[in-house]
Design a protein around this motif. Structure first.
Motif, mmCIF file in Angstrom:
data_model
loop_
_atom_site.group_PDB
_atom_site.id
_atom_site.type_symbol
_atom_site.label_atom_id
_atom_site.label_comp_id
_atom_site.label_asym_id
_atom_site.label_seq_id
_atom_site.Cartn_x
_atom_site.Cartn_y
_atom_site.Cartn_z
ATOM 1 N N ARG A 124 1.019 -1.182 -0.095
ATOM 2 C CA ARG A 124 -0.013 -0.158 0.130
ATOM 3 C C ARG A 124 0.840 1.112 -0.030
ATOM 4 O O ARG A 124 1.882 1.378 0.752
ATOM 5 C CB ARG A 124 -1.038 0.074 1.257
ATOM 6 C CG ARG A 124 -1.798 -1.234 1.242
ATOM 7 C CD ARG A 124 -3.133 -1.045 2.229
ATOM 8 N NE ARG A 124 -2.517 -0.750 3.466
ATOM 9 C CZ ARG A 124 -2.397 -1.676 4.592
ATOM 10 N NH1 ARG A 124 -2.353 -2.939 4.275
ATOM 11 N NH2 ARG A 124 -2.024 -1.176 5.601
ATOM 12 N N GLY A 125 0.450 2.190 -0.844
ATOM 13 C CA GLY A 125 1.072 3.646 -0.820
ATOM 14 C C GLY A 125 2.707 3.450 -1.090
ATOM 15 O O GLY A 125 3.124 2.855 -2.162
ATOM 16 N N ARG A 126 3.565 3.890 -0.052
ATOM 17 C CA ARG A 126 4.858 4.008 -0.650
ATOM 18 C C ARG A 126 5.556 2.652 -0.260
ATOM 19 O O ARG A 126 6.807 2.443 -0.749
ATOM 20 C CB ARG A 126 5.473 4.952 0.386
ATOM 21 C CG ARG A 126 5.290 6.500 0.121
ATOM 22 C CD ARG A 126 6.019 7.424 0.835
ATOM 23 N NE ARG A 126 5.401 8.770 0.436
ATOM 24 C CZ ARG A 126 5.873 9.680 1.429
ATOM 25 N NH1 ARG A 126 6.385 9.599 2.613
ATOM 26 N NH2 ARG A 126 5.476 10.998 1.108
ATOM 27 N N GLU A 127 4.850 1.807 0.154
ATOM 28 C CA GLU A 127 5.555 0.371 0.420
ATOM 29 C C GLU A 127 5.851 -0.280 -0.914
ATOM 30 O O GLU A 127 6.747 -0.981 -1.168
ATOM 31 C CB GLU A 127 4.340 -0.712 1.088
ATOM 32 C CG GLU A 127 3.899 -0.210 2.502
ATOM 33 C CD GLU A 127 2.877 -1.126 2.823
ATOM 34 O OE1 GLU A 127 2.301 -1.936 2.378
ATOM 35 O OE2 GLU A 127 2.888 -1.022 4.256
ATOM 36 N N MET A 128 5.122 0.176 -2.128
ATOM 37 C CA MET A 128 5.452 -0.339 -3.295
ATOM 38 C C MET A 128 7.042 0.003 -3.872
ATOM 39 O O MET A 128 7.677 -0.623 -4.468
ATOM 40 C CB MET A 128 4.758 0.402 -4.380
ATOM 41 C CG MET A 128 3.338 -0.295 -4.652
ATOM 42 S SD MET A 128 3.617 -2.025 -5.155
ATOM 43 C CE MET A 128 4.123 -1.992 -6.690
ATOM 44 N N HIS A 130 9.546 -0.883 -1.731
ATOM 45 C CA HIS A 130 10.093 -1.783 -1.258
ATOM 46 C C HIS A 130 9.838 -3.199 -1.521
ATOM 47 O O HIS A 130 9.477 -3.892 -0.352
ATOM 48 C CB HIS A 130 10.516 -1.507 0.252
ATOM 49 C CG HIS A 130 11.031 0.065 0.333
ATOM 50 N ND1 HIS A 130 12.371 0.508 0.447
ATOM 51 C CD2 HIS A 130 10.333 1.250 0.897
ATOM 52 C CE1 HIS A 130 12.559 1.629 0.590
ATOM 53 N NE2 HIS A 130 11.254 2.228 0.809
ATOM 54 N N PRO A 131 9.730 -3.579 -2.622
ATOM 55 C CA PRO A 131 9.304 -5.146 -2.736
ATOM 56 C C PRO A 131 10.276 -6.063 -2.226
ATOM 57 O O PRO A 131 9.948 -7.133 -2.015
ATOM 58 C CB PRO A 131 9.268 -5.299 -4.440
ATOM 59 C CG PRO A 131 10.300 -4.102 -4.875
ATOM 60 C CD PRO A 131 10.223 -3.007 -3.871
ATOM 61 N N GLU A 158 3.091 -9.110 -8.393
ATOM 62 C CA GLU A 158 1.885 -8.859 -9.652
ATOM 63 C C GLU A 158 1.152 -7.843 -9.203
ATOM 64 O O GLU A 158 0.181 -7.820 -8.270
ATOM 65 C CB GLU A 158 1.184 -10.088 -9.643
ATOM 66 C CG GLU A 158 1.858 -11.605 -10.250
ATOM 67 C CD GLU A 158 0.872 -12.694 -10.376
ATOM 68 O OE1 GLU A 158 -0.381 -12.442 -9.992
ATOM 69 O OE2 GLU A 158 1.290 -13.675 -10.430
ATOM 70 N N GLY A 159 1.544 -6.592 -9.829
ATOM 71 C CA GLY A 159 0.796 -5.245 -9.680
ATOM 72 C C GLY A 159 1.175 -4.883 -8.272
ATOM 73 O O GLY A 159 2.221 -4.741 -7.843
ATOM 74 N N ARG A 160 0.339 -4.542 -7.280
ATOM 75 C CA ARG A 160 0.453 -4.471 -5.849
ATOM 76 C C ARG A 160 0.493 -5.690 -4.984
ATOM 77 O O ARG A 160 0.628 -5.398 -3.921
ATOM 78 C CB ARG A 160 -0.735 -3.273 -5.388
ATOM 79 C CG ARG A 160 -0.686 -2.092 -6.126
ATOM 80 C CD ARG A 160 -1.503 -1.074 -5.319
ATOM 81 N NE ARG A 160 -1.221 0.395 -5.660
ATOM 82 C CZ ARG A 160 -0.443 1.021 -4.847
ATOM 83 N NH1 ARG A 160 0.431 0.322 -4.155
ATOM 84 N NH2 ARG A 160 0.086 2.180 -5.347
ATOM 85 N N ASN A 161 0.456 -6.742 -5.339
ATOM 86 C CA ASN A 161 0.305 -7.826 -4.727
ATOM 87 C C ASN A 161 1.522 -8.801 -5.171
ATOM 88 O O ASN A 161 1.957 -8.879 -6.116
ATOM 89 C CB ASN A 161 -1.049 -8.772 -4.942
ATOM 90 C CG ASN A 161 -2.075 -7.975 -4.518
ATOM 91 O OD1 ASN A 161 -2.219 -7.169 -3.354
ATOM 92 N ND2 ASN A 161 -3.303 -8.290 -5.389
ATOM 93 N N MET A 162 2.078 -9.480 -3.768
ATOM 94 C CA MET A 162 2.894 -10.344 -4.039
ATOM 95 C C MET A 162 2.566 -11.757 -3.586
ATOM 96 O O MET A 162 1.824 -11.716 -2.531
ATOM 97 C CB MET A 162 4.382 -10.108 -3.059
ATOM 98 C CG MET A 162 5.404 -10.925 -3.135
ATOM 99 S SD MET A 162 6.875 -10.507 -2.602
ATOM 100 C CE MET A 162 7.579 -9.528 -3.602
ATOM 101 N N LEU A 163 2.421 -12.730 -4.499
ATOM 102 C CA LEU A 163 1.943 -13.860 -4.258
ATOM 103 C C LEU A 163 2.978 -15.246 -4.169
ATOM 104 O O LEU A 163 4.025 -15.112 -4.939
ATOM 105 C CB LEU A 163 0.979 -14.081 -5.238
ATOM 106 C CG LEU A 163 -0.229 -13.247 -5.475
ATOM 107 C CD1 LEU A 163 -1.089 -13.662 -6.727
ATOM 108 C CD2 LEU A 163 -1.134 -13.309 -4.303
#
Length: 172
Positions: A124-128, A130-131, A158-163
């Motif tokens: 969420r937000g700025r967390e993107m 730091h994957p 994948e997009g905003r989610n890591m699976l």
């Protein structure tokens, strides 16, 4: 086979058919009328068991008993198959140790039930930005379950989610 209705006795309209006797012996190719007379002599039914073959294959059997055995076989097959569900566990980037352990215990329970587990982290937000932090948490989660699960699909953004998908280890 029970999905489509089988043709029996007078419903068989083919000119010639391959006939199998009640004992399983090949009786050869004959006309449908001759085969029907043969079945009537033995007080059994003539059942078309392989309509797609050329010539179609018919068997002289007791149709009621045949249907019963088919139903019994299908019931047995249904009993032995197992539907694998996919259970989802959501982690977050700043997950605390106790929450991590709780999620881990849920995953162990799901895996012991024979289900696959989908582990996801939503950025969420700025967390993107730091994957790699998400990848570290996923790696730590997979390592904590190493004795009960195999990594089916490694962590992937994948997009905003890591699976990541985990599958239960096969029982020895």
């Amino acid at each position: 086979m029970s999905k489509q209705e089988l043709q029996i006795n007078e419903e068989i309209r083919d000119k010639e058919i391959r006939v199998i006797g009640a004992d399983g012996a090949q009786l050869g190719i004959m006309s449908a009328r001759d085969a029907l007379n043969l079945a009537a002599e033995k007080n059994l039914d003539l059942v078309k068991i392989a309509p797609q073959a050329t010539p179609p294959v018919c068997k002289i059997i007791d149709y009621g008993k045949y249907r019963f055995e088919q139903a019994k076989r299908e019931k047995e097959a249904k009993k032995n198959q197992r539907v694998v569900e996919i259970k989802e566990i959501r982690l977050s980037l700043n997950i605390d140790t106790h929450d991590f352990e709780t999620k881990r215990n849920h995953a162990i329970r799901f895996l012991n039930d024979g289900n696959k587990v989908k582990v996801s982290i939503r950025f969420r937000g700025r967390e993107m930005g730091h994957p790699e932090l998400g990848a570290d948490i996923m790696k730590r989660f997979a390592e904590s379950l190493a004795d009960t699960a195999n990594v089916d699909k490694p962590a992937k953004l994948e997009g905003r989610n890591m699976l990541m998908f985990l599958a239960p280890k096969p029982v020895k």
